[in-house]
Write an enzyme that holds these catalytic residues in place. Structure first.
Site, PDB file in Angstrom:
ATOM      1  N   ALA A 637       0.811  -1.222   0.000  1.00 22.46           N
ATOM      2  CA  ALA A 637       0.000   0.000   0.000  1.00 22.46           C
ATOM      3  C   ALA A 637       0.835   1.259   0.000  1.00 22.46           C
ATOM      4  CB  ALA A 637      -0.935  -0.005   1.209  1.00 22.46           C
ATOM      5  N   CYS A 761      18.725  -0.835   0.497  1.00 23.37           N
ATOM      6  CA  CYS A 761      17.531  -0.154   1.011  1.00 23.37           C
ATOM      7  C   CYS A 761      17.087  -0.692   2.352  1.00 23.37           C
ATOM      8  CB  CYS A 761      16.380  -0.292   0.010  1.00 23.37           C
ATOM      9  SG  CYS A 761      15.535  -1.884   0.072  1.00 23.37           S
TER      10      CYS A 761
END
Length: 823
Positions: A637, A761
């Protein structure tokens, strides 16, 4: 390492213990740990013609007691000077030049040092101000301050000419030329620069620069630097011979020191109780119960040299002692009252600062008192009358200033107290400042996460009022269930499937875990081979590594320099034991799009299930699972302006997977646990906007191209990673050779511009990106990379502002951003 521990009975061993703890914790020379600097990034001043110290080491005073200090410092030990001057041991020193030093205010037992200096046949003091030692000097030579001379300063890779601000006052001259003149008169003048011009030229010899170049560049130059490297002991960067290891006799980080052992000291970092402490001398502690400390710095003077400057002294006219409020109450001492500090050796008077900022049972008294200049109280007080020259660290010989015994008594019986303004850092200055978003924030990190859209915020606020469990059968539960199923349909519509195909999870990473582990654990044929690639998200790679520990075989496909996987490599890697192929659709670092349709066709031809991580694809390119024909697909999301903490797994009809979380059987029995209704509804609302986002995405191609063209005009040898492959419109991964990405990122972020560097990351790691390494970049090139990921609302003006800031930073901080280590 300079911590203050030096001035205790276990100074050397305490510092060794501290460094060893860093090492045992795996924090030596790693990002965020205790790092060794890159020596080649420091501007080295010419020292080729320095005259070596004459004589043998064993001829230097102090060698008999402190041989390690004398050997590694290549100098005599000052603590042995009184014995030499007064007793002729090991020989009699009769003359001395003191340059920039103040022995009487720096060493324990000032009376001993006064006697020592007085017994010299000849003493010369060279300093910028009168010192206590000057009273015993035969000649005092006034040195000019840096404001009165031309000199230079070196900081990191930078060399800068110090310009003269005012002419030298009186007969003062540069201390460098005082020594040079002495050398000249002794017949050695040719070895030393005799003018300011010669000084600058001499300093630059061997640097690759000359004085003309420095002046042409405005009086400041920086040498080329190299990228910060970590774990230097593995790369031969810590030893002069270039071999791997540490600069120790064994080449190891020595817990047991072979040097200390050779010289007869305890080779392990053993703690030694101070000879004067509540534990070692409880008899003394009865009369002197407080632990004495001295040496902490003030903000009004460096040692004694600024006491004569009225503007600095106005807020600190008298020396002070820090005293815990509980200790002060016991002694009826108020803040600002005059107190006397007493030890076995003497007493001094200071103003009390009563505070909770020092531990109970300890005090900290100002050092650097006793100079002949400055306010009366500073001149008449010398804290060293409290210390003991016979107490020192046995290895270094450093005197003990941090762990003696004392008592503090009030001597001012008046009710008045003097307000003391210390200029020390206050608690208010240390308070956490809440982060506030800059008004002109430019956010270029949409592949990392995205802000909540206003419609998503609104619907989530509304759902906050609905607290019923979606599994409950009452009306409130049915309302919650209805909202959740609406969101499921919204997510399903975004990828063109039915709602029943969507399983909500706690994140995209969880969805990847559920897809991979769920398939292999459910495989009835018990196949043990998985195929993935070297450029996948860590949630895929780490899952595969975990499965390898459980007996699975994993093939990690290579990519070419454009970041593409060769379909033939995939075809050749499949065997009869292959259970799953997991390949991402869009790479989060480069934005490169893989030909998933081809991969699925190959997989199904061999009856192998196919999973794709499409988290970076949703909202950027069309996602239609009916066309893709994938078996499993993961979404998240927060990549589409939805909330964090919500993901989804698409599971094609008929695909069987095992749940990872067992319990109440939510999410079709595949993901137990009460659903995150607020997050799921937010996900649904964000997914509803995907169609509109796709229509705006195409315009980003021109903005991205404008960015890449602008960067090429700022950075030499710049290149775009994956430029020859099809990329999503919003992503640009670029490499700027010679410029550390993390350092550029930190510098530009101060201007309210946010993007990412070429480091991994996961969890803020400073390791180079595995994606870029897989594409053939070196570690240095990967560290020199940046990733810009744009939003559909990004403007050309945003990019122009970014480019302007980059130009300014590169111009003003070129070499700083080249070697600053990662945070």
């Amino acid at each position: 390492m300079y911590t203050g521990m030096e001035y205790s009975a276990s100074g050397v061993q305490g510092i060794r213990a501290s460094i060893i703890l860093w090492a045992l914790a795996g924090q030596i020379d790693v990002p965020g740990g205790m790092c060794f600097r890159m020596p080649q990034n420091s501007f080295r001043i010419n020292s080729n013609d320095h005259v070596k110290n004459p004589g043998k080491l064993n001829k230097r005073i102090g060698n008999e007691n402190f041989p390690i200090y004398v050997k590694y410092r290549d100098e005599a030990h000052a603590i042995s000077l009184p014995k030499s001057v007064l007793k002729g041991v090991p020989y009699n020193i009769k003359s001395l030049i003191l340059l920039g030093g103040s022995i009487i205010t720096s060493w324990p037992n000032p009376d001993l040092w006064k006697k020592t200096l007085n017994c010299l046949d000849f003493l010369v003091c060279v300093d910028r101000q009168l010192t206590a030692d000057s009273a015993y000097a035969d000649i005092i030579l006034p040195a000019s301050t840096y404001y009165e001379i031309v000199s230079y300063v070196v900081y990191g890779s930078l060399f800068k000419i110090r310009e003269r601000m005012i002419p030298p006052i009186g007969e003062s001259r540069s201390d460098i030329f005082i020594i040079a003149e002495l050398a000249k008169r002794l017949g050695y003048g040719h070895l030393y620069p005799q003018t300011e011009e010669e000084l600058l030229r001499h300093a630059l010899v061997g640097s690759g620069f000359n004085i003309e170049q420095v002046k042409e560049s405005g009086g400041i130059i920086t040498k080329p630097t190299t990228i910060m490297q970590y774990k230097k002991w593995e790369k031969g960067l810590l030893r002069k011979d270039g071999k791997p290891g540490f600069d120790t006799p064994t080449g190891k980080l020595e817990i047991l020191s072979t040097v200390l052992e050779e010289y007869g000291y305890d080779p392990l970092p053993k703690y030694t109780e101070p000879p004067e402490s509540p534990i070692s001398r409880p008899d003394i502690a009865k009369k002197y119960p407080l632990v004495f400390n001295s040496g902490s710095r003030t903000r009004t003077s460096i040692h004694t040299q600024h006491h004569g400057i009225e503007g600095l002294n106005k807020n600190h006219l008298e020396p002070t002692v820090l005293l815990n409020s509980l200790d002060a109450n016991e002694r009826k001492i108020k803040n600002g009252q005059m107190v006397q500090i007493r030890t076995l050796r003497g007493a001094v008077n200071m103003r009390a600062i009563v505070t909770d900022d020092i531990v109970k049972g300890a005090i900290d008294a100002n050092h650097a008192c006793g100079s002949p200049i400055g306010p009366k109280s500073w001149k008449s007080t010398n804290v060293n009358v409290l210390t003991d020259i016979k107490q020192y660290d046995p290895i270094s010989g450093f005197p003990i200033f941090k762990s003696l015994l004392c008592e503090v008594e009030k001597i001012d019986n008046s009710t008045k107290s003097l307000e003391i303004i210390t200029d020390e850092i206050t608690e208010e200055e240390l308070k956490y400042t809440k982060f506030s978003t800059p008004q002109n924030l430019i956010y270029l990190d949409y592949n990392a996460t995205t802000p909540l859209s206003e419609p998503v915020k609104q619907v989530m606020k509304e759902v906050m009022e609905i607290y019923s469990n979606p599994s409950s059968v009452h009306k409130g539960g049915k309302t919650a269930r209805s909202l959740m199923e609406t969101a499921r349909r919204q997510v399903a519509q975004a990828i063109n499937c039915t709602a029943k195909r969507i399983i909500f999870t706690g994140s995209g990473s969880e969805a990847n875990n559920l897809a991979i582990k769920g398939v292999v654990y459910a495989d009835k044929k018990n196949r043990k081979h998985i195929i993935t690639s070297k450029i996948e998200h860590p949630s895929v790679l780490e899952t595969c590594k975990e499965l390898e520990k459980k007996g699975f075989k994993v093939t990690y496909l290579e990519v070419d320099k454009s970041g593409m996987i060769n379909p033939d490599d995939l075809r050749l890697s499949i065997n009869e034991n292959t259970v799953l192929i997991s390949l991402m659709m869009v790479n989060n670092i480069t934005g490169v799009i893989q030909p998933i349709n081809k991969f699925v066709e190959i997989a199904h031809k061999h009856n192998v299930l196919f999973h794709t991580d499409a988290i970076q694809a949703l909202g950027k390119i069309e996602l239609d699972v009916s066309k893709l024909k994938v078996d499993l697909l993961t979404l998240s999301a927060h990549k589409i302006q939805g909330p964090k903490g919500v993901g989804a797994l698409y599971r094609r009809k008929g695909i069987i997977i095992e749940p990872l979380i067992n319990g109440g059987g939510q999410e079709f029995g595949l993901r137990s646990g009460t659903e995150n209704l607020i997050g799921i509804v937010g996900f649904g609302k964000a997914a509803e906007a995907v169609s509109a986002s796709l229509k705006k995405m195409a315009k980003l191609v021109s903005i991205r191209d404008f960015l890449e063209k602008g960067l090429s005009s700022i950075f030499d040898d710049y290149f775009v990673n994956g430029v020859d492959s099809e990329r999503v419109p919003n992503t640009s991964s670029v490499t700027l050779p010679g410029y550390r990405g993390e350092s550029i990122l930190l510098a530009v972020s101060r201007q309210g511009i946010f993007f990412s560097s070429g480091s991994a990351c996961s969890a803020g790691s400073a390791k180079p990106s595995h994606v870029l390494l897989a594409m053939g970049l070196s570690e240095e090139e990967a560290h020199c990379s940046l990733r810009f990921s744009l939003s559909i609302d990004q403007t050309k003006e945003d990019i122009e502002h970014l480019l302007t800031e980059l130009k300014n930073i590169v111009k003003n901080s070129k070499n700083i951003i080249k070697f600053v280590p990662c945070r």
